[in-house]
Design an enzyme around this catalytic site. Structure first.
Site, PDB file in Angstrom:
ATOM      1  N   GLU A 117      -7.061  -3.511  -3.816  1.00 19.20           N
ATOM      2  CA  GLU A 117      -8.426  -3.306  -3.342  1.00 19.20           C
ATOM      3  C   GLU A 117      -8.955  -1.959  -3.829  1.00 19.20           C
ATOM      4  O   GLU A 117      -9.905  -1.898  -4.601  1.00 19.20           O
ATOM      5  CB  GLU A 117      -8.438  -3.373  -1.812  1.00 19.20           C
ATOM      6  CG  GLU A 117      -9.816  -3.411  -1.184  1.00 19.20           C
ATOM      7  CD  GLU A 117      -9.712  -3.670   0.318  1.00 19.20           C
ATOM      8  OE1 GLU A 117     -10.318  -4.635   0.793  1.00 19.20           O
ATOM      9  OE2 GLU A 117      -9.016  -2.887   1.001  1.00 19.20           O
ATOM     10  N   GLU A 134      -8.021   5.103  -4.128  1.00 15.50           N
ATOM     11  CA  GLU A 134      -6.865   5.590  -3.381  1.00 15.50           C
ATOM     12  C   GLU A 134      -5.605   5.582  -4.256  1.00 15.50           C
ATOM     13  O   GLU A 134      -4.722   6.426  -4.084  1.00 15.50           O
ATOM     14  CB  GLU A 134      -6.656   4.762  -2.118  1.00 15.50           C
ATOM     15  CG  GLU A 134      -7.709   5.039  -1.053  1.00 15.50           C
ATOM     16  CD  GLU A 134      -7.509   4.217   0.210  1.00 15.50           C
ATOM     17  OE1 GLU A 134      -7.301   4.811   1.277  1.00 15.50           O
ATOM     18  OE2 GLU A 134      -7.583   2.970   0.111  1.00 15.50           O
ATOM     19  N   ASP A 153       0.796  -1.241   0.000  1.00 17.76           N
ATOM     20  CA  ASP A 153       0.000   0.000   0.000  1.00 17.76           C
ATOM     21  C   ASP A 153       0.822   1.281   0.000  1.00 17.76           C
ATOM     22  O   ASP A 153       0.350   2.315   0.482  1.00 17.76           O
ATOM     23  CB  ASP A 153      -0.941   0.031   1.209  1.00 17.76           C
ATOM     24  CG  ASP A 153      -1.994  -1.050   1.201  1.00 17.76           C
ATOM     25  OD1 ASP A 153      -2.105  -1.759   0.186  1.00 17.76           O
ATOM     26  OD2 ASP A 153      -2.700  -1.197   2.203  1.00 17.76           O
TER      27      ASP A 153
END
Length: 674
Positions: free
Chosen positions: A483, A487, A407
């Site tokens: 996911e 973002e 991430d």
């Protein structure tokens, strides 16, 4: 990107992740190394998990290369491709492979033998360069027939599972009916699936495979020097023209090749839709330029609506308090939330509120950049070559795995957004911390690694799939995954905003290009309208949006919530709400389908107010009044969102026939901030 090399943060010993395993060949640079590559499984743990090299699943294990053209399992919860050992190739003793080359579109493995395997994504053939030795072929299936042609340089092999494979060789190959090989072989092998029980129309496909079997790719490069233009160039050996396969997003933006270059009837199925054949060793993809705006595109439409936003803004600004979390992710969301208030204050000409927000941002961000933040901070890991957190360096689970390179674009994207806004408000601050700021953005946005550059090329972005991966240095049987595309979009959009702050045209160009591609891929593979033809109807009927997209799987469940929590599934593909969000959800017909699919889940006990807010934000695109009533009744908001931001979103959508010229003027709006 401006010439700032190196890293501005202290180095840390990262104990959360081991040293890079011994699968990288000595000729490769020791640092920095990719951490989210499509082939990452080939260098993690035992390096024996398969990877999806479209259209095949490929595994390297015990010195053998196993190739699978996967069957597809579909139900309402997921779509999955099972790995089966359709065709196994080896040329030496048992042992591990070495990764000898990697680039934007390919990776090369050297297996015992030696057996060189340039795995080029989108090739309908698996190519093996055999340096001499005794070849061994096998399969888990029963062999029904082996036919040889062209002086034993072409073989057609039929298995009892319905598959027929073609094996081409640059020199005669004596292949027996049990797949054993007589004598040694030196040369090039090319393996391709001809047909399976799903697709039995093989005559023309065989002629195409015959025609292009003599030219094989060994590496590739993607040129990104021109904004919104992506150029593929493959390096080839052999003779004749190169045959490659394109996915749907390629074809949406590919400059139209000649009619003789597209073989539309030659295709393979894949997890990402049909892969259609294109002839040629270079492609040019032209993405539609997108605007990078600080403010809403259409602006406010009336005095009263702006006054409502200003009232909420004053309260949200007054409620700004020191951030308590030390999590790099949640801290990033908190400062980005405050940055949104600053831009909304500018858009409503509430200049009197801006100094308080600016001071809050300075006090909140500066400790992360100057090393004084208590409880966490940013440090450089020289094991793999990247920026991680102090907590992530000690605990692989801390900061959602930031220390194991999970991430990165999410966390740093939020920081980049807040830093960009603060830099816009305070140029002196931006200049003071420019080295630290560029270390953060270059962690995931470096385009041209070279001498003095300590971050890999585009850490998260996949230049073949044209979207990002988030999984980091964790081995997954289904390959990389992501996911939240929204973002990811935030990260590239925020990088472009930083380019505006620093006058860095290269950063503006690459950030806006990546944002446009991420958005296009989100619409192609994460958004699931009722008329979708990418996925089977059984899955489409029950899913309006993807939860986690894997290289080799599509999943309705989230990392943090089950499939039934549809409000979370919608929200995680929407947050954070920004000016660019209206481009991500530009299809109002699809938005209505998505919201109507989600709304029944809101009656479940325990649904978070923040997640409801995201549902209502999308509802406002087609029913403003209903959404507005629901938003005003909310008792709380997501930690990266606010009532001000939701009202700003609703009141700046405009109407179908509106444009910026009819927006309520900034000059007139200033009287609401007195």
């Amino acid at each position: 990107m401006q010439a700032i090399t190196g890293n501005a943060f202290p180095t840390v010993v990262n104990t959360a992740i081991p040293d890079p395993p011994p699968f990288f060949a000595q000729n490769l640079p020791t640092r920095p190394l990719p951490t989210n590559a499509a082939w990452q499984n080939f260098v993690l743990k035992k390096a024996d998990q398969p990877e999806y090299i479209h259209p095949y699943l490929v595994q390297s294990k015990h010195g053998a290369l196993t190739v699978c053209y996967p069957a597809r399992a579909v139900n309402t919860a997921f779509i999955f491709q099972a790995f089966v050992a359709n065709f196994i190739i080896s040329c030496g003793p048992s042992g591990s492979h070495k990764l000898t080359h990697f680039d934007d579109l390919s990776v090369t493995l050297e297996l015992p033998g030696p057996l060189m395997v340039p795995l080029v994504r989108g090739s309908p053939y698996i190519t093996c360069i055999v340096k001499g030795g005794h070849l061994k072929f096998s399969t888990i299936h029963a062999v029904l027939d082996v036919s040889s042609f062209n002086d034993c340089t072409k073989h057609k092999i039929q298995f009892n599972n319905g598959q027929t494979w073609l094996l081409y060789s640059s020199a005669p190959l004596k292949l027996n009916s049990d797949l054993s090989v007589s004598g040694e072989f030196l040369g090039v092998l090319r393996l391709a699936l001809l047909s399976d029980k799903v697709n039995q129309v093989a005559d023309k496909k065989e002629r195409v495979l015959d025609r292009f079997s003599t030219c094989y790719p060994i590496s590739a490069h993607v040129d990104l020097t021109t904004p919104f233009r992506i150029s593929y160039k493959w390096k080839t050996r052999g003779w004749g023209d190169l045959l490659m396969l394109s996915h749907s997003v390629h074809r949406q933006i590919m400059t139209v090749p000649g009619h003789d270059k597209v073989i539309s009837e030659f295709s393979y199925r894949s997890m990402d839709g049909d892969l259609v054949a294109i002839v040629g060793d270079s492609w040019v993809l032209e993405e539609t330029p997108i605007p990078i705006n600080w403010y809403s595109i259409k602006g406010f439409q009336s005095h009263n609506e702006m006054q409502t936003v200003v009232s909420a803004l004053k309260k949200d600004v007054a409620d700004l308090n020191p951030i308590k979390t030390t999590s790099s992710y949640f801290y990033g969301k908190a400062i980005a939330r405050a940055a949104r208030l600053a831009l909304i204050a500018e858009e409503t000409h509430c200049h009197s509120l801006i100094p308080h927000i600016r001071d809050f941002l300075q006090q909140s961000i500066t400790p992360w950049l100057d090393g004084t933040f208590e409880g966490n901070g940013f440090l450089y890991d020289d094991k793999w070559g990247g920026l991680i957190s102090r907590n992530g360096a000690q605990d692989s689970g801390a900061d959602f795995g930031l220390g194991v390179y999970n991430d990165h674009h999410y966390h740093f994207g939020y920081f980049c957004y807040a830093i960009a806004v603060l830099g816009k408000l305070d140029h002196n601050w931006a200049r003071r911390f420019k080295p630290q700021v560029y270390s953060i953005v270059k962690d995931f946005m470096t385009v041209n690694p070279g001498e003095g550059v300590v971050y890999p090329r585009l850490r998260n972005f996949d230049l073949w799939k044209l979207h990002s991966w988030a999984g980091g240095l964790t081995e997954f049987a289904d390959g990389r995954n992501q996911e939240s595309t929204s973002e990811a979009l935030n990260a590239y959009y925020s990088a472009a905003l930083l380019g505006l702050v620093y006058g860095d045209t290269d950063l503006i160009g690459i950030g806006s290009t990546m944002a446009a591609l991420e958005m296009r891929s989100a619409k192609a593979w994460w958004h699931v309208p009722l008329n979708s033809t990418v996925y089977e109807s059984e899955f489409v009927q029950e899913n309006r949006i993807m939860s986690i997209l894997w290289a080799n799987k599509r999943d309705s469940g989230l990392w943090f919530a089950p499939a039934q929590w549809r409000e979370c599934r919608l929200g995680i593909q929407l947050l954070p709400i920004l000016p660019i969000t209206e481009l991500l959800f530009s299809d109002v017909g699809y938005v209505k389908e998505l919201v109507e699919w989600t709304v029944p889940a809101l009656s479940r006990e325990g649904v978070g107010e923040g997640w409801k807010g995201f549902v209502y934000a999308l509802e406002s695109l087609y029913d403003k009044d209903s959404a507005l009533q629901k938003i005003k009744a909310l008792k709380g908001h997501d930690d990266g969102n606010s009532l001000t931001n939701l009202l700003w979103w609703i009141y700046t959508r405009g109407t179908d026939d509106s444009d910026c010229s009819c927006s309520y003027s900034m000059k007139e709006s200033s009287r609401y901030c007195s």
